[in-house]
Design a protein around this motif. Sequence first.
Motif, PDB file in Angstrom:
ATOM      1  N   SER A 142       0.731  -1.233  -0.047  1.00 48.57           N
ATOM      2  CA  SER A 142       0.234  -0.044   0.060  1.00 48.57           C
ATOM      3  C   SER A 142       0.968   1.401  -0.095  1.00 48.57           C
ATOM      4  N   TYR A 158       0.240   1.787   7.519  1.00 49.88           N
ATOM      5  CA  TYR A 158      -0.544   1.539   8.551  1.00 49.88           C
ATOM      6  C   TYR A 158      -0.398   2.645   9.850  1.00 49.88           C
ATOM      7  N   ALA A 195      -5.358   5.088  -0.901  1.00 47.80           N
ATOM      8  CA  ALA A 195      -4.192   4.025  -0.585  1.00 47.80           C
ATOM      9  C   ALA A 195      -3.997   3.035  -1.813  1.00 47.80           C
ATOM     10  N   CYS A 249      -3.431  -0.968  -1.595  1.00 49.97           N
ATOM     11  CA  CYS A 249      -4.124  -1.670  -0.215  1.00 49.97           C
ATOM     12  C   CYS A 249      -4.996  -2.746  -0.970  1.00 49.97           C
ATOM     13  N   SER A 254      -4.887  -3.720  10.156  1.00 45.45           N
ATOM     14  CA  SER A 254      -5.833  -3.548   9.383  1.00 45.45           C
ATOM     15  C   SER A 254      -6.730  -2.344   9.912  1.00 45.45           C
ATOM     16  N   GLU A 285      -6.538  -3.729   4.378  1.00 45.60           N
ATOM     17  CA  GLU A 285      -5.212  -4.095   4.960  1.00 45.60           C
ATOM     18  C   GLU A 285      -4.342  -3.264   4.332  1.00 45.60           C
ATOM     19  N   LEU A 286      -3.287  -2.660   4.916  1.00 48.75           N
ATOM     20  CA  LEU A 286      -2.584  -1.605   4.187  1.00 48.75           C
ATOM     21  C   LEU A 286      -1.104  -2.174   4.267  1.00 48.75           C
TER      22      LEU A 286
END
Lengths: 135, 218
Positions: free
Chosen positions: A2, A6, A74, A77, A111, A134-135
């Motif tokens: 990503s 996060y 993002a 991601c 996440s 989820e990054l």
Amino acid sequence: MSARSYESVEFGEDLPEVEPDVGMENVKRFCRSAMMYGPRFTDHEKAKKEGLPSAIVPGIMSQGLLGAIIHNWAPGCTIKSIDTVFRAPLSVDSKPTCRAVVTDKDDDTHSIEIDLTIVNEAGETRVLGTAKVEL
Amino acid sequence: MRGAEVSALVILDLHNHSIKSDDGRAKVENYCQWISKKGIGVDGFVLTEHRQFDAESDYRPLEDEFGILILKGSEVETDYGHVLVFGVNDEMQTAFDFTRIGLSAELVVREVKRCGGIAVPCHPGRTQVGMLAHVRERGAVDGVEVIETLNGGSRGSENDDAQSLAEEFSYRGIGGSDAHIVSHIGRCSTRFDQDIEDMDGLVEALRTSRYEAVRVSS
């Protein structure tokens, strides 16, 4: 991978709003691609005969528009899930706004959870939901 | 209570859903985080889960952590639309089946009162699930004293119609966000002129206190 980490994401962070094109031509293009041929999506008069206020944007198109907000914010991601509730029809040829905001962070899995809404010109929520990302 | 503006001692959001409701997507902890982070001007909120009363969940640790009052009620479904129930107790839960769709509104209002609570028809201006259309067709429900005049999920003229209904029948009005996702909590609330510390206090206040439905901003 990503483009957003996060750690860089904050609880309560707004994603950039999007005013999607839900004009008739774009909806017809989507319906052709998705092989959805119901006139309720592509013909205002026939939709009204079904008791709808106008032709309506297909639910999966709304979900796609909401997913696009996340990917624009993002890139790269992974959207693990999108869960939507369709509160009221979203009219074709209307001028809605898609909004999203971070409403949970899970430090264990890295996440995040995102609230998603599509509101009409009057600010009324037509579609709401959440996404796990989820990054 | 209509009339002069109520001097606020407590502002409570009286209508919200968590993941305990089938269409709720919000965790209660995230509601608290949101109120705190965004500076939403409410002192607490009530969880009114659909067709159930959540007797098990203990939110006292969250209350302590965030300094927010968290109360529990229910939203049941009647032949006059949806009705919020405050002051749920064991006796009330045996008086009628919270899970049933199409409960008699008259029975719900009567039994809730007999068991020490108060029943409040919510989003009355909404088609099918609101009281207004049913009142026009079959007349008013005996025993109703309070209705939700400001609902955060209302569309079109639904809130105006609810307010008109309240004025027509001299009902008092409350406000609630009807939040199903985190970011919708605190949109609409009820401003009371007395302190409220628990559900008994809320029920008492809804019966006797001065209050008004308000939109809340951060």
